[in-house]
Design an enzyme around this catalytic site. Sequence first.
Site, PDB file in Angstrom:
ATOM      1  N   ASN A   1       1.039  -1.085  -0.041  1.00 34.11           N
ATOM      2  CA  ASN A   1      -0.137   0.034  -0.018  1.00 34.11           C
ATOM      3  C   ASN A   1       0.946   1.283  -0.046  1.00 34.11           C
ATOM      4  O   ASN A   1       1.603   1.633   0.983  1.00 34.11           O
ATOM      5  CB  ASN A   1      -1.020   0.029   1.196  1.00 34.11           C
ATOM      6  CG  ASN A   1      -1.700   1.111   1.459  1.00 34.11           C
ATOM      7  OD1 ASN A   1      -1.891   2.057   0.443  1.00 34.11           O
ATOM      8  ND2 ASN A   1      -2.434   1.471   2.554  1.00 34.11           N
TER       9      ASN A   1
ATOM     10  N   LYS B   1       0.230   4.269  -0.373  1.00 34.55           N
ATOM     11  CA  LYS B   1      -0.421   5.433   0.338  1.00 34.55           C
ATOM     12  C   LYS B   1      -0.352   6.645  -0.666  1.00 34.55           C
ATOM     13  O   LYS B   1      -0.204   6.385  -1.868  1.00 34.55           O
ATOM     14  CB  LYS B   1       0.152   5.708   1.705  1.00 34.55           C
ATOM     15  CG  LYS B   1      -0.060   4.320   2.526  1.00 34.55           C
ATOM     16  CD  LYS B   1      -0.029   4.718   4.102  1.00 34.55           C
ATOM     17  CE  LYS B   1      -0.228   3.267   4.760  1.00 34.55           C
ATOM     18  NZ  LYS B   1      -0.059   3.289   6.387  1.00 34.55           N
TER      19      LYS B   1
ATOM     20  N   HIS C   1      -9.435   1.149   4.971  1.00 29.28           N
ATOM     21  CA  HIS C   1      -8.077   1.354   5.489  1.00 29.28           C
ATOM     22  C   HIS C   1      -8.207   2.309   6.858  1.00 29.28           C
ATOM     23  O   HIS C   1      -9.225   3.308   6.854  1.00 29.28           O
ATOM     24  CB  HIS C   1      -7.150   1.757   4.730  1.00 29.28           C
ATOM     25  CG  HIS C   1      -5.827   2.101   5.301  1.00 29.28           C
ATOM     26  ND1 HIS C   1      -5.386   2.866   6.335  1.00 29.28           N
ATOM     27  CD2 HIS C   1      -4.786   0.981   5.138  1.00 29.28           C
ATOM     28  CE1 HIS C   1      -4.089   2.520   6.505  1.00 29.28           C
ATOM     29  NE2 HIS C   1      -3.773   1.390   5.986  1.00 29.28           N
TER      30      HIS C   1
ATOM     31  N   GLU D   1      -6.667   4.773   7.903  1.00 31.77           N
ATOM     32  CA  GLU D   1      -6.581   6.211   7.485  1.00 31.77           C
ATOM     33  C   GLU D   1      -8.005   6.521   6.971  1.00 31.77           C
ATOM     34  O   GLU D   1      -8.128   7.873   7.175  1.00 31.77           O
ATOM     35  CB  GLU D   1      -5.377   6.392   6.740  1.00 31.77           C
ATOM     36  CG  GLU D   1      -4.188   6.099   7.511  1.00 31.77           C
ATOM     37  CD  GLU D   1      -2.784   5.362   6.696  1.00 31.77           C
ATOM     38  OE1 GLU D   1      -2.735   5.417   5.525  1.00 31.77           O
ATOM     39  OE2 GLU D   1      -2.077   5.092   7.390  1.00 31.77           O
TER      40      GLU D   1
ATOM     41  N   GLU E   1      -5.560  -5.024  10.686  1.00 31.77           N
ATOM     42  CA  GLU E   1      -4.437  -3.946  10.793  1.00 31.77           C
ATOM     43  C   GLU E   1      -4.778  -3.154  12.194  1.00 31.77           C
ATOM     44  O   GLU E   1      -5.434  -2.314  11.943  1.00 31.77           O
ATOM     45  CB  GLU E   1      -4.554  -2.872   9.604  1.00 31.77           C
ATOM     46  CG  GLU E   1      -4.230  -3.568   8.336  1.00 31.77           C
ATOM     47  CD  GLU E   1      -3.660  -2.560   7.497  1.00 31.77           C
ATOM     48  OE1 GLU E   1      -2.528  -2.858   6.869  1.00 31.77           O
ATOM     49  OE2 GLU E   1      -4.385  -1.486   7.119  1.00 31.77           O
TER      50      GLU E   1
ATOM     51  N   GLY F   1       2.628   2.115  10.840  1.00 25.10           N
ATOM     52  CA  GLY F   1       3.488   3.217  10.608  1.00 25.10           C
ATOM     53  C   GLY F   1       4.140   3.641  11.939  1.00 25.10           C
ATOM     54  O   GLY F   1       5.015   4.484  11.886  1.00 25.10           O
TER      55      GLY F   1
ATOM     56  N   SER G   1       3.400  -2.376  10.180  1.00 26.72           N
ATOM     57  CA  SER G   1       4.788  -2.424  10.551  1.00 26.72           C
ATOM     58  C   SER G   1       5.424  -3.810  10.207  1.00 26.72           C
ATOM     59  O   SER G   1       6.239  -4.404  10.953  1.00 26.72           O
ATOM     60  CB  SER G   1       5.241  -2.016  11.897  1.00 26.72           C
ATOM     61  OG  SER G   1       4.858  -0.582  12.242  1.00 26.72           O
TER      62      SER G   1
HETATM   63  P1  PGA Z   1       2.856   0.300   7.620  1.00 29.24           P
HETATM   64  O1  PGA Z   1       1.190   0.398   7.101  1.00 29.24           O
HETATM   65  O2  PGA Z   1       3.371  -1.387   7.146  1.00 29.24           O
HETATM   66  O3  PGA Z   1       3.600   1.336   7.152  1.00 29.24           O
HETATM   67  O4  PGA Z   1       2.815  -0.026   9.225  1.00 29.24           O
HETATM   68  C1  PGA Z   1       0.578  -0.620   7.077  1.00 29.24           C
HETATM   69  C2  PGA Z   1      -0.934  -0.243   6.114  1.00 29.24           C
HETATM   70  O5  PGA Z   1      -1.283   0.957   6.640  1.00 29.24           O
HETATM   71  O6  PGA Z   1      -1.554  -0.872   5.295  1.00 29.24           O
END
Ligand code: PGA
Length: 253
Positions: free
Chosen positions: A9, A11, A96, A98, A168, A174, A214
Site C-alpha cells: 500500500n 498510500k 483502511h 486512515e 491492521e 506506521g 509495521s
Molecule cells: P505500515 O502500514 O506497514 O507502514 O505500518 C500498513 C498499512 O497501513 O497498510
Amino acid sequence: MRKKIVAGNWKMNLDYAGGISLFSEIVNMVRDEKKGDQIAIICAPYIHLNSLAKLGGDVVKIGAQNCHQNDSGAYTGEISAGMVKSVGCEYVIIGHSERRQYFAESNELLAEKTVKVLANGLTPIFCIGETLEERNNGTYFDVLKTQLEQGVFGLSADDFAKIVIAYEPVWAIGTGLTATSDQAQEVHAYIRKEIAAKYSSEVADETTILYGGSCNPKNAAELFAQTDIDGGLIGGASLKSRDFVDIVKTFNS
Ligand code: PGA
C-alpha cells in the site's frame, strides 16, 4: 480459495516517474525471485494505476486504495470502482484505518463500497483493526466484530467468499510497533471463528486474512507462519523494492 497474498500500500507517496521506477524494479525482482503461488499486489495512487497495469500487471497485480460507492455522477474529485477496473485494477483496499480516521468513513459506507467493488468484478481488501485505547481497555474483539458485522457480514456467502480481510491494528500502522505473532494469530483466529459462526466453517477456512502494521522483512516470516495469517498488507516497506520483494519471498520456502 484461501490465497497467499503480499499487498503493498503505497498510500499518498511517489510522483508519476517515481511510481513507474519503483514498480519496474518490483516487477523485475518478483519475476526473477518469486517461487510458488503467492500473489504480489501493489495498491498505488490513482494516477499510477493505468501505467502500472500495462507495465507488469501480469506479474504484480494492481490495486486501488479506495473508490467511491456510486457508479458515476456529480461527485467532484471521486473515482468509481468501474473506473479503476477499466484500467486493469483487480483489487481495491476498502476501509483502511486512515480512511476511517481522516475521511470519517463509517462501517455503513464501507459496506456500500464493498458491494460496489464486488459488482464490478474486483476484489475488496477489507480492513479492520482496533486503536491502542481499544486494545488496552480490552474491547478490541467487540470493535472488530462490529466492523465485520456492519462492514461485510451483510454479504451473501457467495460474495463473502470473494473478499480478502486485512487485520491492521491501528496502533501498529506506521509506528514500528508490530503486533507479536501471538497477538496477531489470536485476532486472526477470532476473525475466522466469527466468519464460521456467520457463514460456515468452509467459508471461514477459505477466507484469506492478511496482517498489516509495521510488517517488514525481519518479522514477516514469523507472522506468516501462523496458522490463520495468510499474508500481509505492507505500507512503509512497500516503498523499498528490496524490502517488499523479500516479504513476498517469505512464502518461497
Ligand atoms: P505500515 O502500514 O506497514 O507502514 O505500518 C500498513 C498499512 O497501513 O497498510
